[in-house]
Design a protein around this motif. Structure first.
Motif, short mmCIF file in Angstrom:
data_model
loop_
_atom_site.label_atom_id
_atom_site.label_comp_id
_atom_site.label_asym_id
_atom_site.label_seq_id
_atom_site.Cartn_x
_atom_site.Cartn_y
_atom_site.Cartn_z
N ARG A 25 0.85 -1.20 0.00
CA ARG A 25 0.00 0.00 0.00
C ARG A 25 0.88 1.25 0.00
O ARG A 25 2.09 1.17 0.23
CB ARG A 25 -0.90 0.02 1.24
CG ARG A 25 -1.87 -1.14 1.31
CD ARG A 25 -2.67 -1.12 2.61
NE ARG A 25 -1.75 -1.18 3.74
CZ ARG A 25 -2.01 -0.67 4.95
NH1 ARG A 25 -3.16 -0.06 5.19
NH2 ARG A 25 -1.12 -0.76 5.92
N GLU A 26 0.25 2.39 -0.21
CA GLU A 26 0.98 3.65 -0.15
C GLU A 26 1.46 3.91 1.28
O GLU A 26 0.86 3.41 2.24
CB GLU A 26 0.10 4.81 -0.64
CG GLU A 26 -0.29 4.71 -2.10
CD GLU A 26 0.91 4.70 -3.04
OE1 GLU A 26 1.86 5.47 -2.83
OE2 GLU A 26 0.90 3.89 -4.00
N THR A 27 2.51 4.70 1.42
CA THR A 27 3.09 4.98 2.73
C THR A 27 2.06 5.54 3.70
O THR A 27 2.00 5.13 4.85
CB THR A 27 4.28 5.96 2.58
OG1 THR A 27 5.23 5.38 1.67
CG2 THR A 27 4.96 6.22 3.91
N TRP A 28 1.20 6.45 3.23
CA TRP A 28 0.20 7.05 4.13
C TRP A 28 -0.79 6.00 4.63
O TRP A 28 -1.27 6.08 5.77
CB TRP A 28 -0.52 8.22 3.48
CG TRP A 28 -1.38 7.86 2.30
CD1 TRP A 28 -1.02 7.86 0.98
CD2 TRP A 28 -2.75 7.43 2.32
NE1 TRP A 28 -2.08 7.45 0.19
CE2 TRP A 28 -3.16 7.19 0.99
CE3 TRP A 28 -3.68 7.23 3.35
CZ2 TRP A 28 -4.44 6.76 0.65
CZ3 TRP A 28 -4.97 6.81 3.01
CH2 TRP A 28 -5.33 6.57 1.67
N GLU A 29 -1.08 4.99 3.81
CA GLU A 29 -1.98 3.91 4.25
C GLU A 29 -1.31 3.08 5.33
O GLU A 29 -1.94 2.70 6.32
CB GLU A 29 -2.34 3.00 3.07
CG GLU A 29 -3.22 3.65 2.02
CD GLU A 29 -3.43 2.74 0.83
OE1 GLU A 29 -4.54 2.17 0.73
OE2 GLU A 29 -2.50 2.58 0.02
N ASN A 40 6.99 -1.90 4.41
CA ASN A 40 6.20 -1.15 3.44
C ASN A 40 7.03 -0.78 2.21
O ASN A 40 8.02 -0.08 2.31
CB ASN A 40 5.64 0.12 4.10
CG ASN A 40 4.79 0.96 3.18
OD1 ASN A 40 4.98 2.17 3.08
ND2 ASN A 40 3.84 0.36 2.51
N PRO A 42 5.59 0.55 -1.37
CA PRO A 42 4.43 0.82 -2.23
C PRO A 42 4.59 0.15 -3.61
O PRO A 42 5.69 0.10 -4.15
CB PRO A 42 4.41 2.34 -2.34
CG PRO A 42 5.08 2.81 -1.07
CD PRO A 42 6.15 1.78 -0.82
N THR A 45 6.68 1.58 -6.40
CA THR A 45 8.14 1.60 -6.26
C THR A 45 8.73 0.19 -6.26
O THR A 45 9.96 0.04 -6.30
CB THR A 45 8.57 2.32 -4.97
OG1 THR A 45 8.11 1.57 -3.83
CG2 THR A 45 8.02 3.73 -4.90
N CYS A 65 -2.20 -5.72 0.61
CA CYS A 65 -2.59 -4.33 0.40
C CYS A 65 -3.88 -4.13 1.20
O CYS A 65 -4.08 -4.78 2.22
CB CYS A 65 -2.76 -4.02 -1.09
SG CYS A 65 -4.01 -5.03 -1.91
N ARG A 70 -3.87 -4.93 -5.36
CA ARG A 70 -2.48 -4.49 -5.57
C ARG A 70 -1.49 -5.59 -5.19
O ARG A 70 -0.47 -5.78 -5.84
CB ARG A 70 -2.18 -3.22 -4.77
CG ARG A 70 -2.82 -1.98 -5.36
CD ARG A 70 -2.59 -0.76 -4.50
NE ARG A 70 -3.51 -0.79 -3.37
CZ ARG A 70 -3.54 0.11 -2.39
NH1 ARG A 70 -2.69 1.13 -2.40
NH2 ARG A 70 -4.43 0.02 -1.42
#
Length: 99
Positions: A25-29, A40, A42, A45, A65, A70
């Motif tokens: 997942r995205e860093t903020w998630e 983590n 993403p 990347t 995810c 994802r």
């Protein structure tokens, strides 16, 4: 390799196992909620980070995810690069947290 259910992962963690868990997942998630011990990277990347994961090629890697989409893509990408024991966490962190 077969995917893994949240119940199976939680059972293994409760037994003291520390599987390699990759959160795509995205860093903020990840900052909002995370599975203990997960790393983590993403999904966007991941292609650039595959070389960093080279030492894990023959080990079991559990990817997750939010819901499983994802991480299915991440599993396919890792498998294409020779990772032989990649498992997708079915239902993602949403299903994991609901257990």
């Amino acid at each position: 390799m077969n995917d893994i259910t949240p119940a199976e992962l939680k059972q293994r963690q409760a037994a003291g196992e520390t599987p390699i868990i990759l959160d795509v997942r995205e860093t903020w998630e990840n900052e909002e909620s995370r599975i203990e011990g997960s790393q983590n990277i993403p999904l966007g990347t991941l292609p650039d980070k595959i070389a960093d994961l080279e030492e894990l090629k023959d080990q079991e890697i559990i990817v997750h995810c939010k819901g499983g989409g994802r991480s299915a893509t991440a599993k396919a990408l890792l498998t294409q690069h020779g990772f032989s024991h990649v498992r997708n966490l079915l239902g993602g962190i949403t299903a994991y947290q609901a257990q």
